[in-house]
Design an enzyme around this catalytic site. Structure first.
Site, mmCIF file in Angstrom:
data_model
loop_
_atom_site.group_PDB
_atom_site.id
_atom_site.type_symbol
_atom_site.label_atom_id
_atom_site.label_comp_id
_atom_site.label_asym_id
_atom_site.label_seq_id
_atom_site.Cartn_x
_atom_site.Cartn_y
_atom_site.Cartn_z
ATOM 1 N N GLY A 44 0.816 -1.117 -0.044
ATOM 2 C CA GLY A 44 -0.027 0.023 -0.037
ATOM 3 C C GLY A 44 0.868 1.273 0.068
ATOM 4 O O GLY A 44 2.060 1.258 -0.227
ATOM 5 N N HIS A 47 2.065 4.675 -5.214
ATOM 6 C CA HIS A 47 2.526 5.683 -6.140
ATOM 7 C C HIS A 47 2.966 5.381 -7.324
ATOM 8 O O HIS A 47 2.401 4.049 -7.762
ATOM 9 C CB HIS A 47 4.255 6.067 -5.381
ATOM 10 C CG HIS A 47 5.116 4.836 -5.203
ATOM 11 N ND1 HIS A 47 5.756 4.430 -6.063
ATOM 12 C CD2 HIS A 47 5.743 4.492 -3.891
ATOM 13 C CE1 HIS A 47 6.362 3.387 -5.606
ATOM 14 N NE2 HIS A 47 6.556 3.497 -4.485
ATOM 15 N N GLY A 49 5.028 3.929 -9.435
ATOM 16 C CA GLY A 49 5.947 2.670 -9.510
ATOM 17 C C GLY A 49 5.050 1.688 -9.314
ATOM 18 O O GLY A 49 5.002 0.557 -10.122
ATOM 19 N N HIS A 50 4.126 1.520 -8.240
ATOM 20 C CA HIS A 50 3.427 0.565 -8.193
ATOM 21 C C HIS A 50 2.372 0.395 -9.191
ATOM 22 O O HIS A 50 2.033 -0.557 -9.745
ATOM 23 C CB HIS A 50 2.283 0.849 -6.756
ATOM 24 C CG HIS A 50 3.243 0.825 -5.404
ATOM 25 N ND1 HIS A 50 3.140 1.681 -4.570
ATOM 26 C CD2 HIS A 50 3.760 -0.351 -4.797
ATOM 27 C CE1 HIS A 50 4.062 1.472 -3.621
ATOM 28 N NE2 HIS A 50 4.343 0.152 -3.664
ATOM 29 N N GLN A 75 8.083 -9.408 7.568
ATOM 30 C CA GLN A 75 9.395 -9.070 6.980
ATOM 31 C C GLN A 75 9.872 -7.830 7.831
ATOM 32 O O GLN A 75 10.929 -7.364 7.421
ATOM 33 C CB GLN A 75 8.979 -8.989 5.460
ATOM 34 C CG GLN A 75 8.319 -7.403 5.220
ATOM 35 C CD GLN A 75 7.927 -7.324 3.758
ATOM 36 O OE1 GLN A 75 7.244 -8.566 3.198
ATOM 37 N NE2 GLN A 75 8.425 -6.561 3.161
ATOM 38 N N GLY A 161 8.946 -4.940 -9.025
ATOM 39 C CA GLY A 161 9.599 -3.982 -9.547
ATOM 40 C C GLY A 161 11.391 -4.083 -9.342
ATOM 41 O O GLY A 161 11.582 -4.676 -8.389
ATOM 42 N N ARG A 201 8.416 4.880 1.797
ATOM 43 C CA ARG A 201 8.860 5.306 2.801
ATOM 44 C C ARG A 201 9.438 6.841 2.523
ATOM 45 O O ARG A 201 9.936 7.597 3.582
ATOM 46 C CB ARG A 201 9.955 4.417 3.253
ATOM 47 C CG ARG A 201 9.221 3.251 4.126
ATOM 48 C CD ARG A 201 10.359 2.489 4.486
ATOM 49 N NE ARG A 201 10.040 1.359 5.371
ATOM 50 C CZ ARG A 201 9.847 0.057 5.059
ATOM 51 N NH1 ARG A 201 10.404 -0.358 3.900
ATOM 52 N NH2 ARG A 201 9.578 -0.935 5.862
#
Ligand code: AMP
Length: 298
Positions: A44, A47, A49-50, A75, A161, A201
């Site tokens: 979630g 942006h 890129g997703h 993780q 990615g 992040r």
């Protein structure tokens, strides 16, 4: 009428599923109608890129694309940002809708890690070193959740990615080793105008850190150029580490030049095959990773 507006053409909001059985049921129904299913696993805070991974799957023939939004607890180490990781769910759904994503799988942790669960996927090969050094359990958590999702949803294709290049190779290895019948696609890294790789992040960066952050990409590119022109790897890495500290990063976890195919090290001190230059740096409280390709000449 005065004050009335033409209704905006809004993209269809994805159907949201919190339960695996219902998500599988939807996928099964779509497939029965002839759909090819694409899948984008995410945590979630989406942006561009997703979103590009949704477009990639659609361009590669997936008539229906499912995205998952799940902040995977296994993780994260105890000191990491599991509880504060950004979770802008409504904005994420709008982004998925705009990308033409048909369904969103957004389970609670207990759906994927039910009481009594006791199985983890042990990883080797491309998971060794680099990100595993500061985060020893990271790829075990990634491989476990990716295996659960790929086996549970059984998509035809799934996209990851290059931003997380080591993760991409861990996933390819996982799918080959566990014989999961899915095709893995890789999407290029999406960047801000100044070169900083997009990341959920990045919102953690202060204004001052945001100025320093793009130097990671610049230095990795310079390193790739030095390697591509036949320069020795050791010298290029030493120069990169100096440059990164001079740019203002608080620390350099690593700069590494590895074979692009499997992240193995070059035994001679130069690249004789397509390489990947990978870096991880620290700012005050945020860690950034990035990587670029290097094609050795002749
Ligand atoms: P995450 O939500 O960070 O777990 O990422 C979900 C997927 O999006 C992973 O396959 C990432 O590699 C990919 N991704 C994250 N950032 C980018 C980016 N800047 N460009 C392309 N793909 C990305």
């Amino acid at each position: 009428m005065a004050g009335d507006r033409e209704p905006a053409r809004v993209a269809q909001t994805p159907v949201v599923f919190a339960e695996l059985a219902a998500m599988r049921g939807w996928i099964g129904a779509q497939r029965a109608q002839g759909a090819a299913i694409g899948f984008v696993p995410t945590m979630g805070a989406l942006h561009a890129g997703h979103v590009s991974l949704v477009h990639l799957l659609r361009a590669q023939g997936c008539s229906q694309v499912v995205a998952s939004i799940f902040v995977n607890p296994t993780q994260f180490a105890a000191h990491e940002d599991l509880s504060t990781y950004p979770r802008p769910f409504e904005a994420d759904l709008a982004a998925l809708a705009a990308a033409g994503c048909a369904a969103c799988f957004a389970p609670a942790p207990a759906e994927l890690y039910p009481s009594g669960e006791a199985t983890r996927v042990q990883v080797g090969g491309p998971s060794l070193g680099l990100e595993s050094a500061p985060r020893p359990h990271f790829f075990e958590g990634v491989a476990t959740i990716v295996a659960k999702l790929l086996i549970g949803l059984a998509p035809d294709k799934a996209a990851f990615g290059e931003k997380d290049y080591q993760q991409l190779l861990v996933v390819r290895r996982l799918v080959a080793d566990l014989m999961i019948p899915v095709e893995i696609l890789a999407g290029p890294t999406f960047r801000e105008a100044d070169g900083l790789a997009m990341s959920s992040r990045n919102v953690y960066l202060s204004a001052e850190e945001r100025q320093i952050a793009p130097h990671l990409h610049r230095v990795l590119q310079e390193t790739a150029a030095a390697i591509a022109s036949g320069g020795p790897i050791d010298a290029a890495i030493a120069a990169a580490e100096r440059e990164l500290l001079a740019a203002g990063f608080a620390g350099v976890d690593y700069v590494a030049v590895r074979r692009a195919s499997d992240l193995s090290v070059f035994t001679e001190n130069f690249a004789d095959a397509p390489a990947r230059v990978l870096g991880a740096v620290r700012l005050r409280s945020t860690r950034l990773i990035d990587n670029v390709g290097a094609e050795p000449m002749g």
